[in-house]
Design an enzyme around this catalytic site. Structure first.
Site, PDB file in Angstrom:
ATOM      1  N   SER A 432       0.585  -1.186   0.064  1.00 37.82           N
ATOM      2  CA  SER A 432      -0.014  -0.122  -0.084  1.00 37.82           C
ATOM      3  C   SER A 432       1.053   1.140  -0.037  1.00 37.82           C
ATOM      4  O   SER A 432       1.745   1.489  -0.899  1.00 37.82           O
ATOM      5  CB  SER A 432      -0.927  -0.103   1.348  1.00 37.82           C
ATOM      6  OG  SER A 432      -2.061   0.924   1.033  1.00 37.82           O
ATOM      7  N   ASP A 577      -5.438  -3.598  -2.938  1.00 38.99           N
ATOM      8  CA  ASP A 577      -4.409  -3.312  -1.717  1.00 38.99           C
ATOM      9  C   ASP A 577      -4.157  -4.725  -1.096  1.00 38.99           C
ATOM     10  O   ASP A 577      -4.947  -5.446  -0.753  1.00 38.99           O
ATOM     11  CB  ASP A 577      -5.192  -2.462  -0.762  1.00 38.99           C
ATOM     12  CG  ASP A 577      -4.216  -1.990   0.362  1.00 38.99           C
ATOM     13  OD1 ASP A 577      -3.180  -2.519   0.328  1.00 38.99           O
ATOM     14  OD2 ASP A 577      -4.760  -1.097   1.128  1.00 38.99           O
TER      15      ASP A 577
END
Length: 870
Positions: A432, A577
């Site tokens: 991320s 993610d």
């Protein structure tokens, strides 16, 4: 992220600069500040990949209709389709997708945009045009089905279903009690978890006030403030030693006994290793003296030295015995966490350093390995086998950067602290927001990073620059706050353009890893690196790793072809993610690169709140009762541990009993139930305003504070990391220097029948058109850390060419065939990094070898190339 502007930004020098000089706030000093690394054709390829339908994600959706049907793209072919006039909206959506995805989008307006419905016979014998007589019952049934199908959902129902999330039929358990008790039980457990959370916050506030007003007072508080105000590691060490002197930690260092390691074994090994090394050094000096005073000259002296090193003469057995004992001792003791010397508790009782016995042992191992690298008493083959075994037993170190939105900018300070002392690991992974920082580190050299990691870098962070009115309407229409294409433009600067994982590894020698999660909730997570996805473009992987549901829609990974063009990777599947499942991919790193020592920089806001070390952490001992007490007293620590364990228990109950819904189609239970720490876990200290600005770009003063706090959190761990890395790098140096460096150029010369010429050209083609002995074209500090000349011996290369010729003769091919006539066989075996070589999905088959073929014990194994540090 990057935002290219023509006007120079205003330079803001805050009143509190945290030790940064004024020029550190000038963005014009940043390397490549005005450079646009993303070509227009790469961006266009990404836009087309996003517009293409994802058949795996939504096979029945109107957007996933076939774009290659005869009625749409082949007007000259036999048209056996009919227009479906009942789906005008689907035709319009399909036409827009076709216009974007076509190479010449502006010339496609004349094509038919109607969807095609193919005729099919009722069975193998009935004709297509057979008239079917329908009964009244069939007509009524079809009418009811059409009405039910064409019935529009009420306003707000579809978005609500998407927001709450539902499970599929296969995932839903059957039973009356499950249906009746699911929601009441979910409400009960949720309220109980909320109550536990409030109790936990109250406990943490109690511990905070206890430490502030009881533990830290007077002189100790002054020393702590002086230590936190330092701006570099040298000043921090001086302040930390003052803290140790004040608390009397020096006496603990001098005592050998400690319950968390075997002090007696360490003392015995240290004494024996020192004696063996000193005796071996005496023998080395005698051999050098004999070599210099020999009547037969330098050449005969070298021959005599090699003969003595081989141990063939009985008169020299006593002389070679010390080095053999030292070699056996190093092989037995240089292992991961040998007798507990890498236990973090050995570094958690002082602010700087560890037991004197442990430090003496580490220093002696360092001196002994240096001696074994340079000694002439061992042959090169003996050294090679020795260092290969040590490398497998000792393992490697990785730096893991967690996600956390704008909290990830604390990673800049952690990287800056490790870079200052030259202990930045070569293996870096990010997820991320941490993937963005990891990409910056892995695509830049050390000199470039030293100029980039300054507060002026805030001028390139503009991902959240849009106003509320802009991003709110985008979120309302698309379900995502940010635009993927806009982020791709900005992310390319951080990744140094459209570099692939393999190209970044060649440029800096660092191994970048990025975690990505597929859109399908049950598909496995992928760890992108130069082994699993060598041709994947880094900026696309960073975008995918940051695609949090509701923040950024899932994106397509891009792959670079041999001609430099980009196309979708992994069949165009979409990814999101990675922190939703594997924020810290410890198992994957161990599988691919033999990583067993991890440095984790953890900044996730939902995890940072629950971090608490009741007995102290590395470089941060407990001040209560001279390090032997509990933080906040025993009652405070016991209450904190009980509530945290109870919270974990109820979260597991929600997941195991399948009580949680799936908002935005995602299983969110792993957000708290993962492994978020490592061997060394760094927790940068955040402030309450960071939670309010979690999706806001930092300005230079705020970034200066975040870099400073990241440094302060990393400084206490540096000594522990240094003792580990200096031995690991010596082992890597021994591996690198003991490989055969003889010139392999004669293996590429053509033979009389032309087979050698064909084999050499096939090797060049497999290396992407570059000769393996050709110098690097990058030059300067950006050169890769090794070359194939340093890792591929003459015998290994000849063996490789013989294998290639045998494959050609077996298949009946000609020696003058093209590159498509020779395919490379997948070699499976243990590599030097502890991983397994494989042909990755989407990778090109005709790429150069990342490893050398070593023939040992009758088996071929693939050895990954080690690189010297820049």
């Amino acid at each position: 992220m990057a935002d290219d502007t023509d006007n120079p930004p205003n330079i803001q020098i805050p009143a509190k600069s945290y030790g940064f000089p004024p020029e550190a706030f000038d963005p014009r000093r940043l390397p490549d500040y005005d450079t646009n690394f993303l070509p227009a054709h790469d961006l266009e390829a990404f836009i087309q990949a996003l517009a293409a339908p994802d058949f795996v994600q939504s096979p029945d959706d109107a957007s996933s209709m076939r774009l290659n049907s005869p009625g749409l793209h082949s007007p000259s072919s036999l048209d056996i389709t009919k227009d479906d006039y009942d789906h005008s909206e689907a035709r319009a959506a399909l036409a827009s997708v076709a216009d974007v995805a076509a190479p010449g989008g502006g010339n496609n307006h004349h094509r038919r945009t109607s969807t095609g419905t193919f005729f099919s016979a009722h069975n193998d014998w009935a004709p297509v045009s057979e008239k079917v007589i329908k009964t009244d019952r069939d007509e009524k049934r079809n009418k009811r089905g059409k009405d039910r199908k064409n019935k529009k959902p009420r306003k707000g129902v579809a978005p609500l279903r998407t927001l709450v999330g539902t499970r599929s039929k296969d995932e839903t358990r059957e039973g009356y009690l499950y249906s009746l008790l699911k929601w009441p039980f979910l409400l009960f457990v949720s309220f109980w978890i909320v109550g536990l959370g409030m109790a936990y916050l109250a406990t943490r506030f109690y511990i905070y006030f206890y430490e502030q007003f009881v533990a830290w007072r007077g002189r100790r508080e002054q020393l702590r403030r002086a230590m936190r105000a330092t701006g570099n590691y040298k000043d921090w060490v001086a302040a930390a030693r003052n803290m140790d002197d004040f608390f009397g930690n020096q006496r603990w260092k001098e005592e050998n006994d400690f319950a968390y390691y075997d002090s007696k074994t360490v003392r015995r090994v240290w004494d024996q290793m020192r004696r063996c090394r000193e005796k071996a050094e005496e023998v080395e000096r005698e051999l050098e003296s004999q070599s210099q005073n020999s009547d037969s000259g330098v050449a005969s002296g070298e021959e005599t030295s090699n003969t003595k090193a081989g141990g063939g003469n009985n008169g020299n057995d006593k002389k070679t015995q010390p080095v053999e004992d030292l070699k056996a001792l190093i092989e037995a003791c240089v292992k991961n966490n040998f007798v507990g010397i890498e236990n973090p508790r050995l570094y958690s009782q002082t602010y700087y350093g560890t037991k004197n016995l442990v430090q003496n042992y580490v220093d002696e191992v360092e001196r002994s390995i240096k001696f074994l690298i340079d000694t002439k008493q061992l042959t090169k083959e003996q050294k090679r086998v020795m260092f290969k075994g040590i490398c497998a037993n000792y393992g490697r170190t990785a730096l893991c950067l967690s996600g956390g939105a704008t909290f990830a900018y604390y990673h800049f300070g952690v990287v800056k602290a490790l870079l200052e002392v030259d202990y930045l690991p070569d293996i870096i992974t990010g997820t991320s927001g941490g993937a963005l920082v990891a990409a910056l580190v892995a695509t830049r050299t050390n000199d470039e990073l030293k100029e980039l990691l300054n507060p002026a870098l805030a001028h390139k962070i503009t991902a959240c620059r849009e106003s509320f009115t802009v991003w709110f309407w985008r979120w309302w229409k698309t379900g995502a706050r940010f635009d993927s294409v806009d982020w791709a433009k900005q992310c390319a600067w951080w990744c140094h353009g459209s570099l692939t994982f393999r190209e970044a590894y060649e440029r800096t020698g660092r191994i970048l890893n990025v975690s990505c999660v597929p859109s399908d909730p049950h598909s496995p997570t992928i760890l992108c690196n130069y082994l699993t996805s060598p041709d994947c473009v880094i900026w696309s992987a960073v975008l995918a790793s940051a695609a949090v549901p509701g923040i950024l829609n899932p994106v397509v990974l891009m792959m670079k072809n041999r001609d430099g063009s980009l196309e979708p990777y992994s069949f165009g599947h979409k990814w999101k993610d990675g922190s939703l499942r594997t924020d810290i991919p410890i198992k994957s790193l161990n599988l691919h690169f033999n990583v067993n020592f991890s440095i984790v920089s953890q900044v996730n806001p939902h995890i940072n709140l629950f971090f608490f070390s009741s007995r102290g952490s590395v470089g941060q001992p407990v001040t209560h009762r001279k390090g032997r007490g509990w933080r906040g007293g025993y009652l405070g620590s016991a209450t904190e541990q009980y509530i945290k364990l109870d919270l974990t228990k109820w979260l597991r109950v929600l997941r195991q009993l399948e009580l949680l819904p799936r908002p935005l189609g995602q299983d969110w239970s792993q957000l708290w139930l993962q492994t978020f720490g490592g061997t060394v876990t760094i927790w940068p200290k955040s402030i309450p305003s960071d939670f309010l600005k979690i999706l806001s770009d930092p300005d230079p003063p705020r970034l200066a504070r975040m870099i400073h706090e990241g440094q302060q959190s990393a400084f206490p761990k540096v000594k522990f990391i240094a003792n580990r890395l200096k031995i690991e790098r010596l082992v890597e140096r021994g591996r690198r220097e003991t490989r055969d460096r003889r010139n392999a150029a004669n293996a590429f010369t053509a033979t009389g029948d032309g087979e050698g010429s064909y084999a050499s050209h096939s090797i060049v083609d497999a290396m992407g058109g570059k000769h393996p002995l050709a110098p690097s074209s990058s030059g300067g500090a950006g050169d890769r850390r090794g070359s194939i000349e340093s890792i591929l011996s003459e015998d290994d290369l000849r063996s490789l060419l013989i294998k290639g010729r045998e494959g050609v003769h077996t298949s009946g091919g000609s020696s003058t065939g093209t590159e498509d006539e020779l395919t490379m066989t997948e070699l499976e075996g243990e590599d030097d990094d502890g991983g397994t070589s494989r042909v990755s999905e989407g990778g090109s088959r005709n790429r150069y070898f990342e490893g050398a073929l070593e023939e040992e014990d009758g088996a071929l194994e693939v050895a990954a190339s080690d690189h010297s540090r820049t």
